[in-house]
Write a protein that holds these residues in place. Sequence first.
Motif, mmCIF file in Angstrom:
data_model
loop_
_atom_site.group_PDB
_atom_site.id
_atom_site.type_symbol
_atom_site.label_atom_id
_atom_site.label_comp_id
_atom_site.label_asym_id
_atom_site.label_seq_id
_atom_site.Cartn_x
_atom_site.Cartn_y
_atom_site.Cartn_z
ATOM 1 N N ASP A 39 -5.179 6.727 5.224
ATOM 2 C CA ASP A 39 -4.916 5.845 6.361
ATOM 3 C C ASP A 39 -4.398 4.486 5.880
ATOM 4 O OD1 ASP A 39 -5.845 7.887 7.885
ATOM 5 O OD2 ASP A 39 -7.776 6.966 8.404
ATOM 6 N N TRP B 17 -1.691 4.002 4.141
ATOM 7 C CA TRP B 17 -0.901 4.139 2.913
ATOM 8 C C TRP B 17 0.401 4.888 3.194
ATOM 9 C CZ3 TRP B 17 -1.881 2.202 -1.972
ATOM 10 C CH2 TRP B 17 -3.142 1.618 -2.162
ATOM 11 N N ALA C 205 -8.598 8.995 3.676
ATOM 12 C CA ALA C 205 -8.324 8.080 2.564
ATOM 13 C C ALA C 205 -6.882 7.597 2.564
ATOM 14 C CB ALA C 205 -8.648 8.757 1.231
ATOM 15 N N SER D 51 -9.335 9.315 -4.030
ATOM 16 C CA SER D 51 -10.056 8.807 -2.863
ATOM 17 C C SER D 51 -10.767 7.497 -3.198
ATOM 18 C CB SER D 51 -11.067 9.848 -2.382
ATOM 19 O OG SER D 51 -11.767 9.388 -1.245
ATOM 20 N N LYS D 52 -11.330 7.423 -4.390
ATOM 21 C CA LYS D 52 -12.017 6.213 -4.827
ATOM 22 C C LYS D 52 -11.029 5.049 -4.969
ATOM 23 C CE LYS D 52 -14.611 4.360 -8.782
ATOM 24 N NZ LYS D 52 -15.199 4.686 -10.115
ATOM 25 N N ARG E 217 -9.631 3.579 -1.662
ATOM 26 C CA ARG E 217 -10.627 2.850 -0.881
ATOM 27 C C ARG E 217 -11.107 1.587 -1.615
ATOM 28 N NH1 ARG E 217 -12.086 8.327 0.801
ATOM 29 N NH2 ARG E 217 -12.119 8.422 3.099
ATOM 30 N N LYS F 125 0.853 -1.191 0.000
ATOM 31 C CA LYS F 125 0.000 0.000 0.000
ATOM 32 C C LYS F 125 0.891 1.244 0.000
ATOM 33 C CE LYS F 125 -3.963 -0.033 1.998
ATOM 34 N NZ LYS F 125 -5.080 -0.051 2.997
#
Length: 245
Positions: free
Chosen positions: A53, A55, A51, A134-135, A138, A26
């Motif tokens: 978190d 990474w 978002a 963001s997409k 997640r 990640k």
Amino acid sequence: FPKHPVHVVPHGIDPTVFPLGTEKKKQIAYMPRKHVDEAQQVFGWLHFSGALDGWEVVAIDGLSERDTSKILQESAVFFQFGYPEGGTLPPFEAMACGCVVVGYGGFSSDELLTECGGYRAPSADTTLFFSYASKILRMPWNDLLEWGVKSAELTLKRLSLDSERDALLVVAIHQHAVRCMQVLRASRARVVVELLRVDVAVDLLVERLGDGVGTAAERPETEEQAGDELVARSLVREEPALVEV
């Protein structure tokens, strides 16, 4: 330049230099060489939205090609902030390594970035950039990895070394053919000019002989005068103009 030939030579990505990474983590890679302010804005929104978190963010700056490739192979996501670009390679090298790419096409690669599976935001549109990022961050992990593999396949198919080689070969053949035609036309033009000069000389000789080789006053006194008269006569002859040189 409507009559000027234009050749398109696509970039070729070497899969031995930028291979598909098999040990992804990640990690988000990006290059801070352009629009650092926009990068800070996007990363700031991602941080405060949660978002980011879990990474890790890695900046690729001043590294060798080998070290750059290593980071891309282990990164799951690549953010592209560069624009304008004359033919941007970093996002496609990232996709060849299996990264899901989000960002700008740099104007020159807007369509290509989408064709190869990237999430393209219009240049300078940090709001849409944040929305796409963001997409992606997640997205379920396995789905993200599968998307990266698919992007790698599309990229290496679209930007293969064979395509680059074939395009360069077409350019080389065309340039060689053009040069051959130029030499041929120049040679043909020289032959035609010499034939016209001989034709004019023959006419001048016939005219002289027909008039008893002329009177003493009419005859050229020197070779230089004779040459001048030959040139003058060749200029006033009604011969077809030479177009091709």
